[in-house]
Design a protein around this motif. Sequence first.
Motif, mmCIF file in Angstrom:
data_model
loop_
_atom_site.group_PDB
_atom_site.id
_atom_site.type_symbol
_atom_site.label_atom_id
_atom_site.label_comp_id
_atom_site.label_asym_id
_atom_site.label_seq_id
_atom_site.Cartn_x
_atom_site.Cartn_y
_atom_site.Cartn_z
ATOM 1 N N ILE A 158 0.809 -1.851 -0.064
ATOM 2 C CA ILE A 158 0.165 -0.033 0.005
ATOM 3 C C ILE A 158 0.818 1.511 0.082
ATOM 4 N N GLN A 159 1.673 1.378 0.641
ATOM 5 C CA GLN A 159 3.399 2.221 0.791
ATOM 6 C C GLN A 159 3.180 2.524 -0.192
ATOM 7 N N GLN A 160 3.790 1.161 -1.209
ATOM 8 C CA GLN A 160 4.306 1.932 -2.530
ATOM 9 C C GLN A 160 3.351 2.374 -3.593
ATOM 10 N N LEU A 161 2.196 1.258 -3.465
ATOM 11 C CA LEU A 161 1.371 2.315 -4.287
ATOM 12 C C LEU A 161 0.780 4.100 -3.693
ATOM 13 N N LYS A 162 1.074 4.307 -2.855
ATOM 14 C CA LYS A 162 0.726 5.832 -2.889
ATOM 15 C C LYS A 162 2.462 6.803 -3.116
ATOM 16 N N LYS A 163 3.076 5.785 -3.023
ATOM 17 C CA LYS A 163 3.960 6.806 -3.626
ATOM 18 C C LYS A 163 4.414 6.099 -5.379
ATOM 19 N N ILE A 164 3.663 5.852 -5.848
ATOM 20 C CA ILE A 164 3.931 6.137 -7.408
ATOM 21 C C ILE A 164 2.414 6.484 -7.438
ATOM 22 N N ARG A 165 2.133 6.659 -6.816
ATOM 23 C CA ARG A 165 0.318 7.737 -6.882
ATOM 24 C C ARG A 165 0.898 9.304 -7.055
ATOM 25 N N GLU A 166 1.364 9.674 -6.170
ATOM 26 C CA GLU A 166 1.924 10.997 -6.286
ATOM 27 C C GLU A 166 3.082 10.825 -7.200
ATOM 28 N N GLU A 167 3.537 10.970 -8.208
ATOM 29 C CA GLU A 167 4.840 10.055 -8.575
ATOM 30 C C GLU A 167 4.051 10.506 -10.171
ATOM 31 N N LEU A 168 2.608 10.385 -10.297
ATOM 32 C CA LEU A 168 2.059 10.262 -11.514
ATOM 33 C C LEU A 168 1.312 11.616 -12.305
#
Length: 302
Positions: free
Chosen positions: A292-302
């Motif tokens: 979940i933490q990794q998914l949230k980080k990727i979302r911030e980069e989109l």
Amino acid sequence: MRSPTLTVEDVKKIIDNQESISDLEFLSKGGQKVVFKCKINDDYYTLKFLELSDWDDSGDLNETHDIQSEILARATREIDIMRKCDTPTLVKLGPIGMTLTEYNGKKFLYFSEEFVEGEDLFQILSKRTLSQMEAIQLGIDIATAIEHLWSIGMVHRDIKPKNIMRKMDGTFVLLDTGIAFDTQGKALTQAFHIVGTRIYMSPEQLANIKASLDFRSDLYLLGIVLYESLTGKHPFFTPGINSVQLVSRVIGGEYEPISQLCKDIHPKLERLINRLLSVQPHLRYRSCSSLIQQLKKIREEL
């Protein structure tokens, strides 16, 4: 296992003594259940019906008893999980608990659930793929559901587009926990057919290694769903494939790279899904929270 044949009029007669129920309408039918939408005390819920006596004419009393016991066990487990898991990513139990009744000489079991207004992921994917932002939300929500199930020692085992609802606000809910595997107690059997169909099973499920099933098996299924949601294609199934070829692809981890089908996918999101689809469970994420933490980080980069 077949779903019962019931009309709205039949259900009205079955629940005749339930004055709080109104606005009854047919919703869906499939698998073991027929589902109706209704209003209970001014709030909308679903009523799920399962028939227990449809197997009495099979000629094998032991088999009939086993099947009825299985249906009861699954319904009981589904209700128990809904009571224990308090998260918006898993459907909640309604005010009517498991009820056994007879109608026209047949035995039925029914209970109520939260009505989730929206569309199931299978219907959505029949029309379009998800955007990367939508897929990330899907990943976060279903990983959260998996985490809550694992907190009570449960593995869902049946994560697929038909068991995921997208709510009107864009969040996702995981349905149908009746097939969940209890790592601390009795395991329920899982009936499945793979000839000519898509399958949503981890390599360890296909190998029937129940002792090794944990939340990472559900993460693998989430990987399949995310792949399909972004590309419009199941990673392992193609029309015309036979069951031996299909199982071989799953066990061998053979699938077309996502970036060849979804050209603009974020490289980190592709790597994340590839990790979820690792054949060996220990190569997947060690915890749902880290995913979940990794998914949230990727979302911030989109």
